[in-house]
Design an enzyme around this catalytic site. Structure first.
Site, PDB file in Angstrom:
ATOM      1  N   ASN A 159       0.904  -1.236  -0.016  1.00  0.00           N
ATOM      2  CA  ASN A 159      -0.064  -0.094   0.151  1.00  0.00           C
ATOM      3  C   ASN A 159       0.836   1.260  -0.003  1.00  0.00           C
ATOM      4  O   ASN A 159       1.364   1.621   0.997  1.00  0.00           O
ATOM      5  CB  ASN A 159      -0.874   0.113   1.113  1.00  0.00           C
ATOM      6  CG  ASN A 159      -1.780   1.143   1.470  1.00  0.00           C
ATOM      7  OD1 ASN A 159      -1.844   1.955   0.480  1.00  0.00           O
ATOM      8  ND2 ASN A 159      -2.239   1.347   2.486  1.00  0.00           N
ATOM      9  N   TRP A 160       1.264   2.002  -1.037  1.00  0.00           N
ATOM     10  CA  TRP A 160       2.092   2.936  -1.144  1.00  0.00           C
ATOM     11  C   TRP A 160       1.462   4.218  -0.735  1.00  0.00           C
ATOM     12  O   TRP A 160       2.270   5.194  -0.719  1.00  0.00           O
ATOM     13  CB  TRP A 160       2.510   3.307  -2.561  1.00  0.00           C
ATOM     14  CG  TRP A 160       3.251   1.809  -3.313  1.00  0.00           C
ATOM     15  CD1 TRP A 160       3.420   0.839  -2.667  1.00  0.00           C
ATOM     16  CD2 TRP A 160       3.816   1.912  -4.691  1.00  0.00           C
ATOM     17  NE1 TRP A 160       4.023  -0.110  -3.792  1.00  0.00           N
ATOM     18  CE2 TRP A 160       4.389   0.500  -4.814  1.00  0.00           C
ATOM     19  CE3 TRP A 160       3.807   2.715  -5.703  1.00  0.00           C
ATOM     20  CZ2 TRP A 160       4.963   0.130  -6.070  1.00  0.00           C
ATOM     21  CZ3 TRP A 160       4.348   2.467  -6.943  1.00  0.00           C
ATOM     22  CH2 TRP A 160       5.022   1.058  -7.191  1.00  0.00           C
ATOM     23  N   LYS A 161       0.077   4.335  -0.411  1.00  0.00           N
ATOM     24  CA  LYS A 161      -0.267   5.372   0.132  1.00  0.00           C
ATOM     25  C   LYS A 161      -0.159   6.740  -0.771  1.00  0.00           C
ATOM     26  O   LYS A 161       0.117   6.511  -1.923  1.00  0.00           O
ATOM     27  CB  LYS A 161      -0.061   5.752   1.428  1.00  0.00           C
ATOM     28  CG  LYS A 161      -0.041   4.517   2.388  1.00  0.00           C
ATOM     29  CD  LYS A 161       0.170   4.662   3.817  1.00  0.00           C
ATOM     30  CE  LYS A 161      -0.407   3.485   4.626  1.00  0.00           C
ATOM     31  NZ  LYS A 161      -0.156   3.492   6.148  1.00  0.00           N
ATOM     32  N   HIS A 167      -9.592   1.485   4.615  1.00  0.00           N
ATOM     33  CA  HIS A 167      -8.222   1.799   5.425  1.00  0.00           C
ATOM     34  C   HIS A 167      -8.349   2.828   6.594  1.00  0.00           C
ATOM     35  O   HIS A 167      -9.438   3.660   6.542  1.00  0.00           O
ATOM     36  CB  HIS A 167      -7.290   2.183   4.328  1.00  0.00           C
ATOM     37  CG  HIS A 167      -5.803   2.094   4.908  1.00  0.00           C
ATOM     38  ND1 HIS A 167      -5.278   3.164   5.938  1.00  0.00           N
ATOM     39  CD2 HIS A 167      -4.950   1.379   4.949  1.00  0.00           C
ATOM     40  CE1 HIS A 167      -4.196   2.713   6.390  1.00  0.00           C
ATOM     41  NE2 HIS A 167      -3.890   1.759   5.708  1.00  0.00           N
ATOM     42  N   GLU A 199      -6.857   4.949   7.568  1.00  0.00           N
ATOM     43  CA  GLU A 199      -6.708   6.468   7.093  1.00  0.00           C
ATOM     44  C   GLU A 199      -7.901   7.112   6.325  1.00  0.00           C
ATOM     45  O   GLU A 199      -8.275   8.292   6.710  1.00  0.00           O
ATOM     46  CB  GLU A 199      -5.423   6.659   6.332  1.00  0.00           C
ATOM     47  CG  GLU A 199      -4.059   6.597   7.323  1.00  0.00           C
ATOM     48  CD  GLU A 199      -2.964   5.865   6.490  1.00  0.00           C
ATOM     49  OE1 GLU A 199      -2.796   5.894   5.267  1.00  0.00           O
ATOM     50  OE2 GLU A 199      -1.919   5.182   7.536  1.00  0.00           O
ATOM     51  N   GLU A 237      -5.555  -4.524  10.454  1.00  0.00           N
ATOM     52  CA  GLU A 237      -4.543  -3.537  10.744  1.00  0.00           C
ATOM     53  C   GLU A 237      -5.052  -2.670  12.241  1.00  0.00           C
ATOM     54  O   GLU A 237      -5.794  -1.803  11.989  1.00  0.00           O
ATOM     55  CB  GLU A 237      -4.554  -2.335   9.574  1.00  0.00           C
ATOM     56  CG  GLU A 237      -4.393  -3.179   8.256  1.00  0.00           C
ATOM     57  CD  GLU A 237      -3.719  -2.270   7.371  1.00  0.00           C
ATOM     58  OE1 GLU A 237      -2.608  -2.520   6.857  1.00  0.00           O
ATOM     59  OE2 GLU A 237      -4.492  -1.241   6.955  1.00  0.00           O
ATOM     60  N   GLY A 269       2.466   2.581  10.787  1.00  0.00           N
ATOM     61  CA  GLY A 269       3.347   3.554  10.593  1.00  0.00           C
ATOM     62  C   GLY A 269       4.106   3.766  11.844  1.00  0.00           C
ATOM     63  O   GLY A 269       4.817   5.004  11.928  1.00  0.00           O
ATOM     64  N   SER A 300       3.202  -1.855  10.419  1.00  0.00           N
ATOM     65  CA  SER A 300       4.748  -2.231  10.670  1.00  0.00           C
ATOM     66  C   SER A 300       5.123  -3.314  10.189  1.00  0.00           C
ATOM     67  O   SER A 300       6.270  -4.013  11.019  1.00  0.00           O
ATOM     68  CB  SER A 300       4.998  -1.720  12.082  1.00  0.00           C
ATOM     69  OG  SER A 300       4.710  -0.160  12.263  1.00  0.00           O
ATOM     70  N   GLY A 356       2.879  -0.971   4.243  1.00  0.00           N
ATOM     71  CA  GLY A 356       2.953   0.434   3.949  1.00  0.00           C
ATOM     72  C   GLY A 356       4.363   0.870   3.738  1.00  0.00           C
ATOM     73  O   GLY A 356       4.779   0.495   2.407  1.00  0.00           O
ATOM     74  N   GLY A 357       5.019   1.262   4.823  1.00  0.00           N
ATOM     75  CA  GLY A 357       6.290   1.725   4.683  1.00  0.00           C
ATOM     76  C   GLY A 357       7.311   0.810   3.851  1.00  0.00           C
ATOM     77  O   GLY A 357       7.957   1.359   3.226  1.00  0.00           O
TER      78      GLY A 357
HETATM   79  P1  PGA Z   1       2.487   0.440   7.480  1.00  0.00           P
HETATM   80  O1  PGA Z   1       1.276   0.677   6.908  1.00  0.00           O
HETATM   81  O2  PGA Z   1       3.104  -0.757   7.082  1.00  0.00           O
HETATM   82  O3  PGA Z   1       3.635   1.565   7.405  1.00  0.00           O
HETATM   83  O4  PGA Z   1       2.325   0.207   9.192  1.00  0.00           O
HETATM   84  C1  PGA Z   1       0.315  -0.374   6.973  1.00  0.00           C
HETATM   85  C2  PGA Z   1      -1.009   0.123   6.303  1.00  0.00           C
HETATM   86  O5  PGA Z   1      -1.205   1.278   6.296  1.00  0.00           O
HETATM   87  O6  PGA Z   1      -1.589  -0.550   5.118  1.00  0.00           O
END
Ligand code: PGA
Length: 255
Positions: A10-12, A96, A98, A168, A174, A214, A235-236
């Site tokens: 997930n590149w956001k 998600h 966010e 999640e 993050g 994470s 994500g990251g």
């Molecule tokens: P993260 O994000 O790996 O940076 O914690 C995961 C996500 O939000 O899908």
């Protein structure tokens, strides 16, 4: 194992189209022929088409990070399922945390998106998870149940096998704080039990439940070894080919 592991990036809101192309090319070069793990990248809308062309012919799949449930119309700034289908996208991340937090998306709205995605042959990656306050007050399972049942209302048994669930915990996204394997497996097993109630055992055993929050190469092997953890939504660590490729390898080793 009846469920093939899925590693999803997930590149956001990261990467210009040029940067996205570079990353996709690196991923395809490294793991484009891998068949024992499903691999998915979800760049921003602006890179879907170009990324999709670079992925063509490889085993890496393309997904979007959001969509609107209506087919078309006066929804400034929104993207429909058919628009996503006109790129190479076959998956879409929905609900998600966010989106829930910053864009006030609720379970009803997410449910409309899930139904629209399935109707258009897009596989939803449905995200659920509790906040830190909810975990500390003992509400984790209740929150996850409400989100899962709300988002899957009206989904048929036939459609359910196309759904991917991502657990999640919001406090782990993050933050560098990863759920312990026990915490994650407990919620994953609970989600599986809810899927059994909704769709029956045979279908529930086919639905993949990803862990997200994470996840990185150092903690992935232990998480991916759990019975009900069928992959990761990352994500990251998905923004750089080296760590993403290592996660794919960890999933291959975990089978
Ligand atoms: P993260 O994000 O790996 O940076 O914690 C995961 C996500 O939000 O899908």
């Amino acid at each position: 194992m009846i469920r093939k592991k899925l590693i999803a990036g997930n590149w956001k809101m990261n990467k210009t189209s040029a940067d996205a192309s570079t990353l996709v090319q690196e991923i395809v070069a490294e793991v484009g022929r891998v068949t024992d793990v499903d691999i998915l990248v979800c760049p921003p809308f602006t890179s879907l088409e170009s990324a999709g062309k670079l992925l063509e012919g490889s085993n890496v799949k393309l997904g979007a990070q959001n969509m609107h449930h209506e087919a078309s119309g006066a929804y400034t700034g929104e993207i429909s399922a058919s628009m996503l289908r006109s790129t190479f996208a076959t998956y879409v991340i929905l609900g998600h945390s966010e989106r829930r937090t910053y864009f006030a998306e609720n379970d009803k709205f997410i449910n409309q998106k899930v139904l629209a995605a399935l109707k258009n042959q897009l596989k939803p990656v449905l995200c659920v998870g509790e906040t830190l306050a909810e975990r500390e007050s003992g509400a984790t399972l209740k929150v996850v149940q409400t989100q899962l049942e709300g988002a899957l209302e009206g989904v048929s048994k036939e459609q359910a096998t196309s759904v991917v669930v991502a657990y999640e915990p919001v406090w782990a996204i993050g933050t560098g704080k990863v759920a312990t394997t026990e915490q994650a497996q407990e919620v994953h097993a609970f989600i599986r039990s809810l899927l059994v109630k909704l769709f029956g055992d045979a279908i529930a055993q086919k639905v993949r439940i990803l862990y997200g929050g994470s996840m990185k190469p150092s903690n992935a092997p232990e998480l991916l070894a759990q019975k009900d953890i069928d992959g990761g939504l990352i994500g990251g660590a998905s923004l750089e080919s080296r760590s993403f490729v290592e996660l794919v390898k960890a999933a291959a080793a975990a089978k």
